[in-house]
Design a protein around this motif. Structure first.
Motif, PDB file in Angstrom:
ATOM      1  N   PHE A 214       0.849  -1.192   0.000  1.00 60.39           N
ATOM      2  CA  PHE A 214       0.000   0.000   0.000  1.00 60.39           C
ATOM      3  C   PHE A 214       0.885   1.243   0.000  1.00 60.39           C
ATOM      4  O   PHE A 214       1.914   1.282   0.680  1.00 60.39           O
ATOM      5  N   TYR A 215       0.465   2.225  -0.773  1.00 62.41           N
ATOM      6  CA  TYR A 215       1.201   3.489  -0.844  1.00 62.41           C
ATOM      7  C   TYR A 215       0.193   4.605  -1.044  1.00 62.41           C
ATOM      8  O   TYR A 215      -0.728   4.480  -1.859  1.00 62.41           O
ATOM      9  N   HIS A 216       0.367   5.695  -0.299  1.00 61.85           N
ATOM     10  CA  HIS A 216      -0.582   6.798  -0.390  1.00 61.85           C
ATOM     11  C   HIS A 216       0.118   8.124  -0.139  1.00 61.85           C
ATOM     12  O   HIS A 216       0.991   8.239   0.734  1.00 61.85           O
ATOM     13  N   VAL A 217      -0.274   9.128  -0.902  1.00 63.56           N
ATOM     14  CA  VAL A 217       0.201  10.497  -0.741  1.00 63.56           C
ATOM     15  C   VAL A 217      -1.020  11.409  -0.814  1.00 63.56           C
ATOM     16  O   VAL A 217      -1.855  11.248  -1.711  1.00 63.56           O
ATOM     17  N   PRO A 218      -1.125  12.402   0.082  1.00 66.64           N
ATOM     18  CA  PRO A 218      -0.221  12.668   1.202  1.00 66.64           C
ATOM     19  C   PRO A 218      -0.852  12.277   2.534  1.00 66.64           C
ATOM     20  O   PRO A 218      -2.035  11.972   2.604  1.00 66.64           O
ATOM     21  N   ALA A 219      -0.049  12.325   3.569  1.00 68.56           N
ATOM     22  CA  ALA A 219      -0.525  12.214   4.948  1.00 68.56           C
ATOM     23  C   ALA A 219       0.354  13.153   5.751  1.00 68.56           C
ATOM     24  O   ALA A 219       1.489  12.806   6.095  1.00 68.56           O
ATOM     25  N   SER A 220      -0.130  14.354   5.969  1.00 69.26           N
ATOM     26  CA  SER A 220       0.647  15.379   6.662  1.00 69.26           C
ATOM     27  C   SER A 220       1.939  15.688   5.896  1.00 69.26           C
ATOM     28  O   SER A 220       3.031  15.682   6.456  1.00 69.26           O
ATOM     29  N   ASN A 221       1.820  15.906   4.579  1.00 73.41           N
ATOM     30  CA  ASN A 221       2.965  16.227   3.718  1.00 73.41           C
ATOM     31  C   ASN A 221       4.011  15.118   3.688  1.00 73.41           C
ATOM     32  O   ASN A 221       5.201  15.379   3.536  1.00 73.41           O
ATOM     33  N   THR A 222       3.560  13.900   3.851  1.00 66.81           N
ATOM     34  CA  THR A 222       4.459  12.757   3.874  1.00 66.81           C
ATOM     35  C   THR A 222       3.871  11.636   3.030  1.00 66.81           C
ATOM     36  O   THR A 222       2.662  11.478   2.971  1.00 66.81           O
ATOM     37  N   ALA A 223       4.741  10.871   2.392  1.00 67.76           N
ATOM     38  CA  ALA A 223       4.298   9.668   1.692  1.00 67.76           C
ATOM     39  C   ALA A 223       4.180   8.524   2.698  1.00 67.76           C
ATOM     40  O   ALA A 223       5.070   8.315   3.523  1.00 67.76           O
ATOM     41  N   VAL A 224       3.077   7.793   2.624  1.00 65.56           N
ATOM     42  CA  VAL A 224       2.843   6.651   3.512  1.00 65.56           C
ATOM     43  C   VAL A 224       3.056   5.368   2.728  1.00 65.56           C
ATOM     44  O   VAL A 224       2.445   5.173   1.664  1.00 65.56           O
ATOM     45  N   GLY A 225       3.912   4.505   3.236  1.00 65.98           N
ATOM     46  CA  GLY A 225       4.154   3.209   2.623  1.00 65.98           C
ATOM     47  C   GLY A 225       3.883   2.097   3.618  1.00 65.98           C
ATOM     48  O   GLY A 225       4.067   2.278   4.826  1.00 65.98           O
ATOM     49  N   HIS A 226       3.448   0.943   3.107  1.00 64.81           N
ATOM     50  CA  HIS A 226       3.099  -0.185   3.981  1.00 64.81           C
ATOM     51  C   HIS A 226       3.272  -1.474   3.189  1.00 64.81           C
ATOM     52  O   HIS A 226       2.914  -1.559   2.001  1.00 64.81           O
ATOM     53  N   LEU A 227       3.807  -2.490   3.852  1.00 60.96           N
ATOM     54  CA  LEU A 227       4.130  -3.758   3.208  1.00 60.96           C
ATOM     55  C   LEU A 227       4.045  -4.865   4.251  1.00 60.96           C
ATOM     56  O   LEU A 227       4.396  -4.654   5.419  1.00 60.96           O
ATOM     57  N   ILE A 228       3.565  -6.037   3.838  1.00 64.22           N
ATOM     58  CA  ILE A 228       3.579  -7.223   4.690  1.00 64.22           C
ATOM     59  C   ILE A 228       4.196  -8.359   3.894  1.00 64.22           C
ATOM     60  O   ILE A 228       3.746  -8.667   2.779  1.00 64.22           O
ATOM     61  N   LEU A 229       5.219  -8.995   4.452  1.00 65.51           N
ATOM     62  CA  LEU A 229       5.860 -10.154   3.852  1.00 65.51           C
ATOM     63  C   LEU A 229       5.737 -11.333   4.814  1.00 65.51           C
ATOM     64  O   LEU A 229       6.035 -11.206   6.003  1.00 65.51           O
TER      65      LEU A 229
END
Length: 303
Positions: free
Chosen positions: A281-296
């Motif tokens: 998952f990746y999303h822009v923006p969140a408080s002027n920040t890029a949010v990334g998320h990964l599960i392996l």
């Protein structure tokens, strides 16, 4: 170079079953704490973690080794350890200037933490051992994203061993060192004589800069390439020099080296099959920040 074979994991031994990667934006915690999760700005962020909440509820570990960076709450400029391991039975919630977040204190696992400390130090990682460690948003926001809101008088569903990495004051550890730490961490956990389900979470990032002429910088292309390489070529990614993180991902983008600790703990870097991608998952923006998320996930372990 010394060889470190994968320990022979018996049923009665601890095992790392998965790794989780996520940004730890402080404004995400504030949005949760002030009931803003359904506001149009924040809703896409929290929807992006709905899968993770369901996933972790079905595969809840006994212990999470949570790799994060302190934001001048436990460690000030007078004392900046490169790697600090929390060995306490409980970790209080830090006051970051607006009072502690209204979340429960974090319960540790002193026995496993002591074992990890012994193993890593014997492998020449000079850890700072923190027997008292207030934890800030770098640690609590990932817990909130994965487990949802918890009453302040309640308890988190897992025990947590904090592993703080200095990515604030230079010099900071290299990607190579962080990946090597993850590998050593896997050996340590798999040598612990108790049938614990352990996950390693790497937090921080993605691209962002909070000050200076480039304040507000977000580099979507670099972020996505980082995730690709983290999944498929972590050893090559670990060779990327520190200056590249700063140049391409902003002054705070260096936090991404902490994801390499979690990636190093996966079995493919110890001769096992590649991990299974459960979520990206990746999303822009969140408080002027890029949010990334990964599960392996470890494909050979059923949880």
């Amino acid at each position: 170079m010394r060889k470190h074979p994968e320990p022979q994991t018996e049923h009665a031994m601890a095992q790392i079953t998965a790794s989780v990667y996520t940004s730890h934006v402080p404004a995400i915690g504030a949005a949760l704490d002030h009931g803003k999760t359904q506001e149009p700005y924040w809703q896409p962020v929290f929807e992006g973690y709905q899968f993770a909440k369901e996933w972790v509820a079905a595969r809840c570990p006994d212990v999470v080794v949570l790799v994060y960076n302190d934001h001048a709450t436990a460690f000030g400029p007078e004392l900046v350890p490169t790697f600090a391991l929390g060995t306490a039975a409980e970790f209080p919630i830090a006051d970051e200037g607006f009072g502690p977040r209204p979340v429960p204190p974090v319960q540790g696992h002193p026995e496993l933490a002591a074992h990890i400390a012994q193993s890593l130090i014997e492998e020449d990682f000079d850890l700072t051992l923190a027997n008292r460690l207030p934890v800030d948003h770098g640690l609590t926001v990932p817990l909130s994203l994965m487990f949802g809101e918890q009453p302040v008088t309640g308890q988190w569903p897992v025990r947590v061993i904090p592993l703080a990495v200095n990515v604030v004051q230079y010099p900071v550890p290299s990607g190579r060192r962080c990946l090597a730490l993850g590998r050593a961490l896997r050996r340590a956990v798999h040598g612990f004589p108790a049938p614990l389900n352990v996950q390693v979470w790497g937090t921080g990032g993605m691209s962002h800069q909070l000050q200076g002429r480039r304040a507000g910088l977000i580099n979507r292309a670099w972020d996505q390439q980082f995730i690709d390489r983290l999944i498929f070529e972590p050893e090559a990614l670990a060779a990327v020099p520190t200056v590249d993180y700063v140049r391409e991902a902003g002054s705070e983008g260096i936090e991404l080296v902490m994801w390499l600790v979690a990636r190093g703990a996966m079995g493919d870097l110890a001769g096992q099959p590649p991990p299974r991608l459960a979520r990206r998952f990746y999303h822009v923006p969140a408080s002027n920040t890029a949010v990334g998320h990964l599960i392996l996930e470890d494909p050979e372990i059923r949880t």
